[in-house]
Design a protein around this motif. Structure first.
Motif, PDB file in Angstrom:
ATOM      1  N   VAL A   1       0.831  -1.199   0.000  1.00 21.26           N
ATOM      2  CA  VAL A   1       0.000   0.000   0.000  1.00 21.26           C
ATOM      3  C   VAL A   1       0.868   1.252   0.000  1.00 21.26           C
ATOM      4  CG1 VAL A   1      -1.875  -1.168   1.221  1.00 21.26           C
ATOM      5  CG2 VAL A   1      -0.185   0.115   2.539  1.00 21.26           C
ATOM      6  N   SER A   2       0.276   2.360  -0.440  1.00 22.83           N
ATOM      7  CA  SER A   2       0.946   3.654  -0.400  1.00 22.83           C
ATOM      8  C   SER A   2       0.330   4.497   0.707  1.00 22.83           C
ATOM      9  CB  SER A   2       0.818   4.374  -1.748  1.00 22.83           C
ATOM     10  OG  SER A   2      -0.546   4.524  -2.106  1.00 22.83           O
ATOM     11  N   CYS A   3       1.026   5.569   1.062  1.00 25.44           N
ATOM     12  CA  CYS A   3       0.557   6.457   2.126  1.00 25.44           C
ATOM     13  C   CYS A   3       0.232   7.829   1.557  1.00 25.44           C
ATOM     14  CB  CYS A   3       1.629   6.603   3.210  1.00 25.44           C
ATOM     15  SG  CYS A   3       2.053   5.064   4.064  1.00 25.44           S
ATOM     16  N   CYS A   4      -0.957   8.323   1.844  1.00 26.43           N
ATOM     17  CA  CYS A   4      -1.321   9.707   1.539  1.00 26.43           C
ATOM     18  C   CYS A   4      -1.007  10.521   2.790  1.00 26.43           C
ATOM     19  CB  CYS A   4      -2.804   9.802   1.193  1.00 26.43           C
ATOM     20  SG  CYS A   4      -3.373  11.493   0.925  1.00 26.43           S
ATOM     21  N   LEU A   5      -0.045  11.427   2.677  1.00 23.94           N
ATOM     22  CA  LEU A   5       0.476  12.139   3.844  1.00 23.94           C
ATOM     23  C   LEU A   5      -0.212  13.486   4.021  1.00 23.94           C
ATOM     24  CD1 LEU A   5       4.282  11.400   3.329  1.00 23.94           C
ATOM     25  CD2 LEU A   5       2.603  10.085   4.649  1.00 23.94           C
ATOM     26  N   LEU A   6      -0.695  13.725   5.234  1.00 24.33           N
ATOM     27  CA  LEU A   6      -1.363  14.984   5.558  1.00 24.33           C
ATOM     28  C   LEU A   6      -0.432  15.882   6.359  1.00 24.33           C
ATOM     29  CD1 LEU A   6      -4.889  13.650   6.609  1.00 24.33           C
ATOM     30  CD2 LEU A   6      -4.064  14.276   4.332  1.00 24.33           C
ATOM     31  N   ASP A   7      -0.586  17.176   6.157  1.00 21.60           N
ATOM     32  CA  ASP A   7       0.231  18.162   6.861  1.00 21.60           C
ATOM     33  C   ASP A   7      -0.505  18.586   8.131  1.00 21.60           C
ATOM     34  OD1 ASP A   7       2.175  19.980   7.516  1.00 21.60           O
ATOM     35  OD2 ASP A   7       1.533  21.497   6.070  1.00 21.60           O
ATOM     36  N   GLY A   8      -0.382  17.767   9.170  1.00 19.28           N
ATOM     37  CA  GLY A   8      -1.106  18.021  10.403  1.00 19.28           C
ATOM     38  C   GLY A   8      -0.385  18.976  11.334  1.00 19.28           C
ATOM     39  N   ASP A   9      -0.924  19.121  12.522  1.00 18.56           N
ATOM     40  CA  ASP A   9      -0.356  19.982  13.560  1.00 18.56           C
ATOM     41  C   ASP A   9       0.314  19.096  14.608  1.00 18.56           C
ATOM     42  OD1 ASP A   9       0.236  22.001  15.413  1.00 18.56           O
ATOM     43  OD2 ASP A   9      -1.760  21.895  16.315  1.00 18.56           O
ATOM     44  N   ARG A  10       1.647  19.139  14.652  1.00 17.10           N
ATOM     45  CA  ARG A  10       2.425  18.310  15.590  1.00 17.10           C
ATOM     46  C   ARG A  10       2.058  16.831  15.475  1.00 17.10           C
ATOM     47  NH1 ARG A  10       1.734  19.924  21.304  1.00 17.10           N
ATOM     48  NH2 ARG A  10      -0.331  20.613  20.682  1.00 17.10           N
ATOM     49  N   GLY A  11       1.837  16.383  14.241  1.00 16.28           N
ATOM     50  CA  GLY A  11       1.540  14.971  14.011  1.00 16.28           C
ATOM     51  C   GLY A  11       0.076  14.607  14.103  1.00 16.28           C
ATOM     52  N   MET A  12      -0.780  15.604  14.364  1.00 19.26           N
ATOM     53  CA  MET A  12      -2.213  15.343  14.522  1.00 19.26           C
ATOM     54  C   MET A  12      -2.992  15.910  13.342  1.00 19.26           C
ATOM     55  SD  MET A  12      -2.672  16.114  18.617  1.00 19.26           S
ATOM     56  CE  MET A  12      -2.087  17.810  18.458  1.00 19.26           C
ATOM     57  N   VAL A  13      -3.943  15.135  12.828  1.00 21.72           N
ATOM     58  CA  VAL A  13      -4.731  15.546  11.666  1.00 21.72           C
ATOM     59  C   VAL A  13      -6.177  15.799  12.079  1.00 21.72           C
ATOM     60  CG1 VAL A  13      -3.235  14.246  10.108  1.00 21.72           C
ATOM     61  CG2 VAL A  13      -5.298  13.147  11.015  1.00 21.72           C
ATOM     62  N   THR A  14      -6.928  16.422  11.182  1.00 24.91           N
ATOM     63  CA  THR A  14      -8.339  16.726  11.452  1.00 24.91           C
ATOM     64  C   THR A  14      -9.245  15.913  10.531  1.00 24.91           C
ATOM     65  OG1 THR A  14      -8.466  18.521   9.832  1.00 24.91           O
ATOM     66  CG2 THR A  14      -7.687  19.090  12.061  1.00 24.91           C
ATOM     67  N   ALA A  15     -10.503  15.858  10.899  1.00 30.50           N
ATOM     68  CA  ALA A  15     -11.491  15.160  10.080  1.00 30.50           C
ATOM     69  C   ALA A  15     -11.608  15.802   8.700  1.00 30.50           C
ATOM     70  CB  ALA A  15     -12.843  15.160  10.789  1.00 30.50           C
ATOM     71  N   LYS A  16     -11.542  17.122   8.665  1.00 26.78           N
ATOM     72  CA  LYS A  16     -11.634  17.845   7.387  1.00 26.78           C
ATOM     73  C   LYS A  16     -10.480  17.467   6.469  1.00 26.78           C
ATOM     74  CE  LYS A  16     -12.136  22.549   5.536  1.00 26.78           C
ATOM     75  NZ  LYS A  16     -12.202  23.997   5.882  1.00 26.78           N
ATOM     76  N   GLN A  17      -9.264  17.367   7.028  1.00 22.68           N
ATOM     77  CA  GLN A  17      -8.104  16.973   6.219  1.00 22.68           C
ATOM     78  C   GLN A  17      -8.263  15.545   5.696  1.00 22.68           C
ATOM     79  OE1 GLN A  17      -5.048  17.898   9.280  1.00 22.68           O
ATOM     80  NE2 GLN A  17      -3.998  19.046   7.658  1.00 22.68           N
ATOM     81  N   VAL A  18      -8.727  14.656   6.562  1.00 20.69           N
ATOM     82  CA  VAL A  18      -8.899  13.256   6.169  1.00 20.69           C
ATOM     83  C   VAL A  18      -9.904  13.146   5.029  1.00 20.69           C
ATOM     84  CG1 VAL A  18      -9.775  11.001   6.913  1.00 20.69           C
ATOM     85  CG2 VAL A  18      -8.235  12.284   8.403  1.00 20.69           C
ATOM     86  N   GLU A  19     -11.057  13.812   5.176  1.00 20.48           N
ATOM     87  CA  GLU A  19     -12.102  13.692   4.159  1.00 20.48           C
ATOM     88  C   GLU A  19     -11.626  14.246   2.812  1.00 20.48           C
ATOM     89  OE1 GLU A  19     -16.821  13.514   4.068  1.00 20.48           O
ATOM     90  OE2 GLU A  19     -15.999  15.138   5.295  1.00 20.48           O
ATOM     91  N   ALA A  20     -10.867  15.332   2.859  1.00 22.99           N
ATOM     92  CA  ALA A  20     -10.374  15.938   1.618  1.00 22.99           C
ATOM     93  C   ALA A  20      -9.365  15.049   0.903  1.00 22.99           C
ATOM     94  CB  ALA A  20      -9.741  17.298   1.925  1.00 22.99           C
ATOM     95  N   ALA A  21      -8.729  14.126   1.640  1.00 22.26           N
ATOM     96  CA  ALA A  21      -7.678  13.283   1.058  1.00 22.26           C
ATOM     97  C   ALA A  21      -8.194  11.963   0.499  1.00 22.26           C
ATOM     98  CB  ALA A  21      -6.609  12.996   2.115  1.00 22.26           C
TER      99      ALA A  21
END
Length: 341
Positions: A99-119
């Motif tokens: 599998v591949s990883c879609c990487l999000l630019d979170g805050d100190r390693g933490m992501v939001t629901a909005k970021q997840v849904e957009a990805a």
């Protein structure tokens, strides 16, 4: 007096933990006949209000098993750009699960629901990988021990349910988050399909992690653990250390958090420090001013028998743990406050 603040994995079993290990009743765990392993698995599953659990030799193997459980080759998982499953597991997601990883630019390693849904890739758009899994890490390692709010994790869960995605928690240092945020394990058990928890980070056991989920998932995990080479025999001696750690070493994590914050407060007043990241648990990350060299600081501290680690580009890390005693702590505070570069 050597003071090792490189990681909370450097701890050694206490005399009491060793005695508990020596007295363990053991059997062949490959046949699921080790009573102490079975006791540990049942205890951890019950703690999180989940159906079943499986003992693993490492947190990396537990995470890799979870990824394989929830994906097919060619799929994609979503995680933060600093996630342990991406940065520090040897490329296992691609090697073991394809599998591949879609990487999000979170805050100190933490992501939001909005970021997840957009990805999330459209499932009917066959040109892009099929998104099938969301992985979050709590506390965040490279994010400096930051802790998620339950509300944020619940919002991500809603996104996963809406889009039919699996949801895995890399909870290597979840014990620290539970203590720092005064949360209950069952709050996490209600949200995630699988959770991995570590017994050797912070809790002082010599080795071992546990993967938790529903019975059907953990039955499948047993086969995957075998494929990954993780079948073990009389491993109850190690499981006994984990049981002792759960019974005696969780509540005291508050001491580690307090000491990390006190070190952070001293560093704030050091002339050679550029910034100190917020300290929530036992991991402290700070940056030195660009005119100084981080290796110069590491070497100076080594000369005073204090060991810390470099994250590169002027960033350094300090991790407190149960083998870091108060007398050591006072020495570190005094040394840092007087240190010049």
């Amino acid at each position: 007096m050597e003071i090792n603040l490189v990681s909370d994995t450097v701890t050694k079993p206490s005399h009491e933990m060793l005695q508990h290990m020596f007295r363990a009743k053991v059997g062949d765990d490959v046949y699921k006949q080790d009573p102490t392993v079975n006791e540990l698995e049942e205890a951890v599953a019950d703690l999180f209000g989940m159906e079943a659990a499986l003992f693993f030799p490492s947190g990396t193997m537990a995470n890799q098993a979870a990824i394989k459980l929830h994906t097919n080759p060619g799929d994609q998982l979503i995680c933060d750009k600093w996630a342990h499953v991406y940065l520090y597991e040897g490329g296992g997601a691609s090697f073991n699960s394809g599998v591949s990883c879609c990487l999000l630019d979170g805050d100190r390693g933490m992501v939001t629901a909005k970021q997840v849904e957009a990805a999330i890739n459209p499932p009917d758009f066959y040109h892009s990988p099929l998104t099938s899994l969301v992985c979050v890490e709590n506390t965040t390692n490279k994010g400096g021990g930051a802790c998620y709010d339950i509300a944020t994790l619940a919002a991500i869960k809603e996104v996963c349910v809406k889009h039919n995605l699996a949801y895995h928690l890399d909870g290597a240092r979840l014990w620290n988050a539970l203590v720092a945020k005064k949360q209950h394990p069952k709050q996490f058990g209600q949200l995630f399909d699988t959770i991995s928890v570590c017994l050797s980070k912070g809790l002082g056991a010599p080795v071992g992690s546990v993967l938790i989920g529903d019975k059907k998932t953990i039955d499948r995990a047993l086969r995957i653990r075998k494929i990954l080479g993780g079948g073990m025999r009389q491993v109850g001696y190690l499981a006994a250390a984990g049981l002792y750690a759960l019974q005696h070493n969780v509540g005291r994590l508050e001491n580690d958090h307090k000491r990390a914050k006190e070190i952070g407060a001293v560093l704030q007043n050091c002339s050679w420090v550029e910034s100190v990241a917020p300290v929530e648990t036992n991991i402290l990350i700070f940056s030195i001013k660009p005119e100084y060299n981080e290796m110069q600081l590491i070497d100076k501290l080594k000369q005073k028998n204090i060991h810390i680690s470099s994250l590169g580009k002027g960033k350094l890390r300090i991790v407190t743990h149960l083998d870091y005693k108060e007398v050591m702590h006072q020495y570190v505070l005094e040394t840092l406050s007087k240190l010049s570069l």
